[in-house]
Design a protein around this motif. Structure first.
Motif, PDB file in Angstrom:
ATOM      1  N   ILE A 119      13.062   4.262   3.202  1.00 48.11           N
ATOM      2  CA  ILE A 119      12.262   5.228   2.434  1.00 48.11           C
ATOM      3  C   ILE A 119      13.032   6.528   2.303  1.00 48.11           C
ATOM      4  CG2 ILE A 119      10.065   6.481   2.340  1.00 48.11           C
ATOM      5  CD1 ILE A 119       9.004   4.321   4.349  1.00 48.11           C
ATOM      6  N   GLU A 120      13.104   7.055   1.090  1.00 48.61           N
ATOM      7  CA  GLU A 120      13.741   8.343   0.847  1.00 48.61           C
ATOM      8  C   GLU A 120      12.870   9.152  -0.105  1.00 48.61           C
ATOM      9  OE1 GLU A 120      16.365   9.383   2.403  1.00 48.61           O
ATOM     10  OE2 GLU A 120      16.941   7.455   3.327  1.00 48.61           O
ATOM     11  N   GLN A 121      12.939  10.460   0.040  1.00 51.81           N
ATOM     12  CA  GLN A 121      12.226  11.347  -0.878  1.00 51.81           C
ATOM     13  C   GLN A 121      13.151  12.478  -1.289  1.00 51.81           C
ATOM     14  OE1 GLN A 121       8.465  12.839   0.570  1.00 51.81           O
ATOM     15  NE2 GLN A 121       8.067  14.035  -1.276  1.00 51.81           N
ATOM     16  N   VAL A 122      13.279  12.680  -2.603  1.00 51.62           N
ATOM     17  CA  VAL A 122      14.039  13.793  -3.148  1.00 51.62           C
ATOM     18  C   VAL A 122      13.082  14.597  -4.019  1.00 51.62           C
ATOM     19  CG1 VAL A 122      15.983  14.522  -4.561  1.00 51.62           C
ATOM     20  CG2 VAL A 122      16.192  12.504  -3.106  1.00 51.62           C
ATOM     21  N   GLY A 123      12.727  15.774  -3.558  1.00 51.71           N
ATOM     22  CA  GLY A 123      11.714  16.549  -4.269  1.00 51.71           C
ATOM     23  C   GLY A 123      10.400  15.802  -4.274  1.00 51.71           C
ATOM     24  N   ALA A 124       9.869  15.547  -5.469  1.00 53.72           N
ATOM     25  CA  ALA A 124       8.593  14.835  -5.589  1.00 53.72           C
ATOM     26  C   ALA A 124       8.779  13.356  -5.889  1.00 53.72           C
ATOM     27  CB  ALA A 124       7.748  15.484  -6.682  1.00 53.72           C
ATOM     28  N   ASP A 125      10.036  12.884  -5.860  1.00 54.35           N
ATOM     29  CA  ASP A 125      10.327  11.486  -6.187  1.00 54.35           C
ATOM     30  C   ASP A 125      10.499  10.655  -4.922  1.00 54.35           C
ATOM     31  OD1 ASP A 125      10.305  12.040  -8.931  1.00 54.35           O
ATOM     32  OD2 ASP A 125      12.409  12.663  -8.892  1.00 54.35           O
ATOM     33  N   LEU A 126       9.882   9.479  -4.918  1.00 54.94           N
ATOM     34  CA  LEU A 126       9.883   8.603  -3.749  1.00 54.94           C
ATOM     35  C   LEU A 126      10.655   7.324  -4.050  1.00 54.94           C
ATOM     36  CD1 LEU A 126       8.559   8.125  -0.865  1.00 54.94           C
ATOM     37  CD2 LEU A 126       6.801   6.821  -2.101  1.00 54.94           C
ATOM     38  N   THR A 127      11.512   6.921  -3.104  1.00 54.26           N
ATOM     39  CA  THR A 127      12.229   5.648  -3.189  1.00 54.26           C
ATOM     40  C   THR A 127      11.855   4.790  -1.989  1.00 54.26           C
ATOM     41  OG1 THR A 127      14.106   6.667  -4.327  1.00 54.26           O
ATOM     42  CG2 THR A 127      14.488   4.530  -3.280  1.00 54.26           C
ATOM     43  N   VAL A 128      11.468   3.547  -2.245  1.00 55.33           N
ATOM     44  CA  VAL A 128      11.173   2.595  -1.176  1.00 55.33           C
ATOM     45  C   VAL A 128      11.884   1.286  -1.513  1.00 55.33           C
ATOM     46  CG1 VAL A 128       9.419   1.340   0.122  1.00 55.33           C
ATOM     47  CG2 VAL A 128       8.891   3.614  -0.782  1.00 55.33           C
ATOM     48  N   THR A 129      12.707   0.803  -0.605  1.00 54.28           N
ATOM     49  CA  THR A 129      13.359  -0.484  -0.773  1.00 54.28           C
ATOM     50  C   THR A 129      13.141  -1.333   0.473  1.00 54.28           C
ATOM     51  OG1 THR A 129      15.472   0.376   0.044  1.00 54.28           O
ATOM     52  CG2 THR A 129      15.128   0.390  -2.346  1.00 54.28           C
ATOM     53  N   ILE A 130      13.184  -2.638   0.291  1.00 54.53           N
ATOM     54  CA  ILE A 130      12.963  -3.594   1.377  1.00 54.53           C
ATOM     55  C   ILE A 130      14.053  -4.646   1.286  1.00 54.53           C
ATOM     56  CG2 ILE A 130      11.351  -5.255   2.403  1.00 54.53           C
ATOM     57  CD1 ILE A 130       9.156  -3.766   0.671  1.00 54.53           C
ATOM     58  N   GLU A 131      14.595  -5.054   2.423  1.00 57.22           N
ATOM     59  CA  GLU A 131      15.614  -6.103   2.414  1.00 57.22           C
ATOM     60  C   GLU A 131      15.539  -6.928   3.693  1.00 57.22           C
ATOM     61  OE1 GLU A 131      20.486  -6.592   2.509  1.00 57.22           O
ATOM     62  OE2 GLU A 131      19.612  -4.889   1.434  1.00 57.22           O
ATOM     63  N   GLY A 132      15.685  -8.239   3.531  1.00 59.96           N
ATOM     64  CA  GLY A 132      15.709  -9.129   4.682  1.00 59.96           C
ATOM     65  C   GLY A 132      15.458 -10.563   4.254  1.00 59.96           C
ATOM     66  N   PHE A 133      15.241 -11.439   5.217  1.00 57.75           N
ATOM     67  CA  PHE A 133      14.901 -12.818   4.888  1.00 57.75           C
ATOM     68  C   PHE A 133      13.592 -12.832   4.104  1.00 57.75           C
ATOM     69  CE2 PHE A 133      17.795 -13.836   8.448  1.00 57.75           C
ATOM     70  CZ  PHE A 133      18.579 -14.788   7.804  1.00 57.75           C
ATOM     71  N   TRP A 134      13.560 -13.648   3.055  1.00 56.38           N
ATOM     72  CA  TRP A 134      12.398 -13.653   2.171  1.00 56.38           C
ATOM     73  C   TRP A 134      11.123 -14.024   2.926  1.00 56.38           C
ATOM     74  CZ3 TRP A 134      11.296 -17.698  -2.222  1.00 56.38           C
ATOM     75  CH2 TRP A 134      10.300 -17.188  -3.080  1.00 56.38           C
ATOM     76  N   TYR A 135      11.205 -14.972   3.852  1.00 55.85           N
ATOM     77  CA  TYR A 135      10.000 -15.399   4.560  1.00 55.85           C
ATOM     78  C   TYR A 135       9.403 -14.261   5.382  1.00 55.85           C
ATOM     79  CZ  TYR A 135      12.253 -15.783   9.193  1.00 55.85           C
ATOM     80  OH  TYR A 135      12.892 -15.508  10.382  1.00 55.85           O
ATOM     81  N   ARG A 136      10.203 -13.240   5.694  1.00 58.57           N
ATOM     82  CA  ARG A 136       9.704 -12.089   6.452  1.00 58.57           C
ATOM     83  C   ARG A 136       9.273 -10.954   5.511  1.00 58.57           C
ATOM     84  NH1 ARG A 136       9.859 -11.210  11.244  1.00 58.57           N
ATOM     85  NH2 ARG A 136       9.958  -8.983  10.780  1.00 58.57           N
TER      86      ARG A 136
END
Length: 390
Positions: free
Chosen positions: A97-114
């Motif tokens: 999770i990252e936030q720059v000003g009022a903008d939010l970034t969320v990314t997810i990575e890992g085994f698909w079953y999880r």
């Protein structure tokens, strides 16, 4: 702090897909990305609060009571899956999770079953935190309940069935709870269940759902766009053997779907789900498809679930009545009708890595172009492969 109290506070189709992934693609990996369709501005400190809420999810675990309820509702799922789910723990390190000003970034990575279980709870947490950190105040609890009662009084007159599909973009857990309580207490038989397994257990109703776009998006990464729908449905039927028989039709446009929805699959699946584009036109196409295969459309069902309210539902009923079966999944109009601006956000698979494969970008070509997701160059490639005209 917004927090979840149950690992089952998630949509049913996430668990049904997880079971299928564990059986068929246990070594596949996936990446997801948050998409802020509504251009919402997030307040200072939002990312930190969201990290805290997600970190708290690491303590969630399936209780014995939850395991018994879930297994009792799903005789078509092997007992080994519920043992697996009892041992499953969210790993917050899979979420960035990252936030720059009022903008939010969320990314997810890992085994698909999880990672498959993250999407819905993260979206619900984003919504709840957004409203928590806002100065705007929702209507009171009694008004929330009265809004639902007023809607159901109109829906009851249509002689239809409705399920709650509102977990992802609900105002909050508290509002969702009020909504399900009110729906369950409705004296008619209109309300038939909820996509949220936790609330299905709490209010002793039916968990409802099958699969989502990511099922077909992964199949495109592994097998190519021309085979994605066909093999996605074949594999689904291999796992569920006729249960959970509603097919999602718009991952690569409905027109392409029906070309790949052959007679075997058309007969095998109980119906299809509409999730984008003009609902009446979709119903026309669906009826025509069944008739072209020599199948009585009235023996099949369309589940409508695209941004529904009473006016849309009434128009759909007027068109479909006597022609094809129909039911409705209503989301935000139930769980976020509290006098505030409703959030318009999604969290979609962005890349997939099949076993022994490479990271491959994935896309969704909705019947509504504004709902397309994925990189522009990949969308262009998919349109060329599938012969989709702009």
């Amino acid at each position: 702090m917004a927090k979840l109290s149950s690992i089952l506070d998630n949509d049913f189709y996430k668990f049904t897909m997880q079971y299928a992934v564990v059986k068929l693609f246990p070594k596949a990996q996936a990446r997801y990305r948050f998409i802020n369709r509504g251009k919402h501005k997030f307040p200072e400190g939002f990312a930190e609060r969201l990290r805290e809420s997600i970190a708290d999810m690491a303590s969630l675990r399936l209780s014995k009571e939850e395991k018994f309820f879930f297994a009792s509702k799903c005789s078509y799922i092997d007992p080994t899956y519920f043992d697996f789910l009892q041992g499953y723990r969210y790993d917050p390190e899979e979420v960035h999770i990252e936030q720059v000003g009022a903008d939010l970034t969320v990314t997810i990575e890992g085994f698909w079953y999880r990672t498959i279980l993250w999407e819905v709870p993260i979206m619900s947490l984003i919504c709840e935190l957004y409203y928590e950190m806002s100065d705007d105040v929702r209507v009171d609890d009694e008004t929330v309940c009265q809004i639902v009662r007023d809607k159901m009084a109109k829906y009851d007159k249509l002689n239809i069935t409705i399920a709650d599909f509102g977990t992802r973009r609900r105002h909050s857990y508290a509002v969702h709870d009020l909504v399900i309580d009110t729906l369950k207490s409705n004296p008619s038989k209109t309300f038939i269940g909820t996509s949220n397994v936790h609330f299905a257990m709490k209010y002793q109703t039916t968990p409802i759902g099958t699969h989502a776009h990511e099922w077909f998006m992964f199949h495109a990464a592994k097998y190519g766009y021309k085979m994605a729908n066909l093999l996605g449905l074949e594999h689904w039927s291999d796992v569920y053997r006729g249960d959970l028989g509603i097919a999602l039709s718009d991952t690569y446009t409905t027109e392409v779907f029906f070309k790949q929805f052959d007679k075997k699959l058309t007969k095998l699946f109980d119906g299809v789900r509409h999730d984008s584009g003009d609902a009446i036109e979709f119903a026309r196409l669906t009826i025509a498809h069944y008739e072209s295969k020599g199948i009585n459309p009235r023996s099949k069902t369309i589940i409508f679930s695209d941004g529904l309210d009473y006016e849309k539902v009434a128009k759909i009923v007027a068109f479909c009545e006597g022609k094809i079966g129909y039911s409705f999944g209503i989301g935000t109009d139930f769980t976020n009708d509290v006098g505030l601006t409703r959030m318009n956000i999604v969290l979609k698979m962005e890349e997939a890595k099949p076993e022994d494969g490479d990271w491959t970008p994935v896309i969704k070509l909705s019947d509504e172009p504004n709902k397309h997701t994925g990189k522009a160059e990949e969308i262009k490639i998919a349109k060329e492969v599938l012969n989709i005209k702009d």
